[in-house]
Scaffold this motif. Structure first.
Motif, PDB file in Angstrom:
ATOM      1  N   GLY A  14     -47.399  18.786 -24.254  1.00 27.66           N
ATOM      2  CA  GLY A  14     -47.055  17.391 -24.441  1.00 27.66           C
ATOM      3  C   GLY A  14     -46.215  17.105 -25.675  1.00 27.66           C
ATOM      4  N   ALA A  15     -45.758  18.131 -26.381  1.00 26.71           N
ATOM      5  CA  ALA A  15     -44.935  17.912 -27.569  1.00 26.71           C
ATOM      6  C   ALA A  15     -43.554  17.437 -27.154  1.00 26.71           C
ATOM      7  CB  ALA A  15     -44.829  19.202 -28.376  1.00 26.71           C
ATOM      8  N   SER A  16     -42.923  16.699 -28.013  1.00 23.95           N
ATOM      9  CA  SER A  16     -41.587  16.190 -27.742  1.00 23.95           C
ATOM     10  C   SER A  16     -40.539  17.110 -28.348  1.00 23.95           C
ATOM     11  CB  SER A  16     -41.439  14.794 -28.354  1.00 23.95           C
ATOM     12  OG  SER A  16     -40.112  14.360 -28.295  1.00 23.95           O
ATOM     13  N   PRO A  17     -39.410  17.332 -27.645  1.00 22.46           N
ATOM     14  CA  PRO A  17     -38.336  18.134 -28.231  1.00 22.46           C
ATOM     15  C   PRO A  17     -37.688  17.426 -29.427  1.00 22.46           C
ATOM     16  CG  PRO A  17     -37.621  17.192 -26.160  1.00 22.46           C
ATOM     17  CD  PRO A  17     -39.086  16.883 -26.297  1.00 22.46           C
ATOM     18  N   LEU A  18     -37.992  16.153 -29.621  1.00 25.70           N
ATOM     19  CA  LEU A  18     -37.441  15.409 -30.750  1.00 25.70           C
ATOM     20  C   LEU A  18     -38.204  15.681 -32.049  1.00 25.70           C
ATOM     21  CD1 LEU A  18     -36.844  12.010 -28.944  1.00 25.70           C
ATOM     22  CD2 LEU A  18     -35.143  13.732 -29.526  1.00 25.70           C
ATOM     23  N   LEU A  19     -39.376  16.293 -31.929  1.00 19.19           N
ATOM     24  CA  LEU A  19     -40.190  16.634 -33.095  1.00 19.19           C
ATOM     25  C   LEU A  19     -40.347  18.141 -33.149  1.00 19.19           C
ATOM     26  CD1 LEU A  19     -43.024  13.980 -32.559  1.00 19.19           C
ATOM     27  CD2 LEU A  19     -41.079  13.802 -34.111  1.00 19.19           C
ATOM     28  N   SER A  20     -39.893  18.736 -34.225  1.00 25.65           N
ATOM     29  CA  SER A  20     -40.032  20.177 -34.357  1.00 25.65           C
ATOM     30  C   SER A  20     -40.503  20.493 -35.766  1.00 25.65           C
ATOM     31  CB  SER A  20     -38.703  20.889 -34.066  1.00 25.65           C
ATOM     32  OG  SER A  20     -37.803  20.732 -35.144  1.00 25.65           O
ATOM     33  N   GLU A  21     -40.821  21.749 -35.987  1.00 26.01           N
ATOM     34  CA  GLU A  21     -41.246  22.151 -37.326  1.00 26.01           C
ATOM     35  C   GLU A  21     -40.089  22.085 -38.319  1.00 26.01           C
ATOM     36  OE1 GLU A  21     -41.165  26.938 -36.786  1.00 26.01           O
ATOM     37  OE2 GLU A  21     -42.815  25.839 -35.851  1.00 26.01           O
ATOM     38  N   ARG A  22     -38.865  22.007 -37.819  1.00 25.78           N
ATOM     39  CA  ARG A  22     -37.683  21.940 -38.693  1.00 25.78           C
ATOM     40  C   ARG A  22     -37.236  20.510 -38.966  1.00 25.78           C
ATOM     41  NH1 ARG A  22     -33.242  25.562 -36.309  1.00 25.78           N
ATOM     42  NH2 ARG A  22     -32.202  24.770 -38.156  1.00 25.78           N
ATOM     43  N   GLY A  23     -37.847  19.534 -38.299  1.00 33.30           N
ATOM     44  CA  GLY A  23     -37.481  18.147 -38.560  1.00 33.30           C
ATOM     45  C   GLY A  23     -37.664  17.256 -37.352  1.00 33.30           C
ATOM     46  N   LYS A  24     -37.314  15.999 -37.537  1.00 34.01           N
ATOM     47  CA  LYS A  24     -37.495  14.961 -36.518  1.00 34.01           C
ATOM     48  C   LYS A  24     -36.128  14.387 -36.151  1.00 34.01           C
ATOM     49  CE  LYS A  24     -39.260  10.268 -36.350  1.00 34.01           C
ATOM     50  NZ  LYS A  24     -39.963   9.231 -37.087  1.00 34.01           N
ATOM     51  N   GLY A  82     -39.220   4.300 -28.526  1.00 35.56           N
ATOM     52  CA  GLY A  82     -40.225   4.790 -29.457  1.00 35.56           C
ATOM     53  C   GLY A  82     -39.844   6.178 -29.926  1.00 35.56           C
ATOM     54  N   GLU A  83     -40.803   6.891 -30.499  1.00 32.55           N
ATOM     55  CA  GLU A  83     -40.521   8.246 -30.971  1.00 32.55           C
ATOM     56  C   GLU A  83     -40.336   9.226 -29.828  1.00 32.55           C
ATOM     57  OE1 GLU A  83     -43.304   9.724 -33.811  1.00 32.55           O
ATOM     58  OE2 GLU A  83     -42.911   8.114 -35.227  1.00 32.55           O
ATOM     59  N   ARG A  84     -41.012   8.979 -28.702  1.00 33.36           N
ATOM     60  CA  ARG A  84     -40.964   9.928 -27.589  1.00 33.36           C
ATOM     61  C   ARG A  84     -40.595   9.307 -26.250  1.00 33.36           C
ATOM     62  NH1 ARG A  84     -46.577  13.055 -29.066  1.00 33.36           N
ATOM     63  NH2 ARG A  84     -45.821  13.897 -31.026  1.00 33.36           N
ATOM     64  N   GLN A  85     -40.626   7.978 -26.170  1.00 33.08           N
ATOM     65  CA  GLN A  85     -40.432   7.316 -24.881  1.00 33.08           C
ATOM     66  C   GLN A  85     -39.464   6.149 -25.008  1.00 33.08           C
ATOM     67  OE1 GLN A  85     -44.521   6.209 -24.025  1.00 33.08           O
ATOM     68  NE2 GLN A  85     -44.787   8.015 -22.740  1.00 33.08           N
ATOM     69  N   GLY A 120     -33.680  13.454 -24.662  1.00 37.95           N
ATOM     70  CA  GLY A 120     -34.979  14.102 -24.780  1.00 37.95           C
ATOM     71  C   GLY A 120     -36.131  13.115 -24.737  1.00 37.95           C
ATOM     72  N   LEU A 121     -35.834  11.821 -24.624  1.00 35.86           N
ATOM     73  CA  LEU A 121     -36.875  10.804 -24.512  1.00 35.86           C
ATOM     74  C   LEU A 121     -37.407  10.765 -23.084  1.00 35.86           C
ATOM     75  CD1 LEU A 121     -35.055   7.926 -26.415  1.00 35.86           C
ATOM     76  CD2 LEU A 121     -37.137   9.086 -27.203  1.00 35.86           C
ATOM     77  N   GLU A 122     -38.686  10.487 -22.951  1.00 33.81           N
ATOM     78  CA  GLU A 122     -39.270  10.264 -21.628  1.00 33.81           C
ATOM     79  C   GLU A 122     -39.035   8.805 -21.267  1.00 33.81           C
ATOM     80  OE1 GLU A 122     -43.607  10.050 -19.387  1.00 33.81           O
ATOM     81  OE2 GLU A 122     -43.511  10.513 -21.521  1.00 33.81           O
TER      82      GLU A 122
END
Length: 149
Positions: A14-24, A82-85, A120-122
């Protein structure tokens, strides 16, 4: 059992490709609005976008200096990002004779696909409001020539 997803907006867990360990990555509302506006206009049967008042104001605005065609791309498009949608509302004018339900479904599918693939947003929903039907006989008459020059 491993979770799988075919949507580009989510990865396993369920993680978003917009959020990664390298940044947002943040996507502005205006970006989603432009994508949705272009994707809507790609569908056969969509004549224009916006409610009657918005179309009238858009016609006036387009005649002003410095207002290019890009401004009209988002006419009739409202988004919440939003951040993911993202949720998208569209006001359209369809051409007379086309099946409105088919046009609305095609718009919904194309907008969802384009926005999800490009951002990459749902896309949680695409609401289509048909504000008018375009009749060729209703085409605006050219303005009368000015009497005084």
């Amino acid at each position: 059992m491993a979770e799988t997803s075919t949507s580009p907006a989510t990865t396993s867990g369920g993680a978003s490709p917009l959020l990664s360990e390298r940044g947002k990555t943040s996507i502005a509302d205006s970006v989603v609005s432009k994508i949705a506006g272009i994707a809507t206009r790609e569908i056969a049967g969509v004549h224009s976008m916006g409610s009657g008042a918005a179309r009238a104001l858009g016609a006036i605005r387009d005649k002003l200096p410095g207002s290019g065609p890009a401004r009209g791309i988002t006419q009739g498009v409202s988004v919440e990002v939003g951040e993911r949608q993202a949720a998208i509302d569209l006001d359209v004018v369809v051409e007379y004779g086309v099946p409105i339900v088919d046009v609305a479904n095609a718009v919904r599918d194309n907008v969802s696909s384009r926005v999800e693939r490009m951002t990459g947003l749902e896309v949680t929903e695409v609401n289509v409001t048909v504000d008018d039907i375009y009749l060729e006989s209703e085409e605006e008459e050219p303005p009368a020539p000015e009497r005084v020059q």
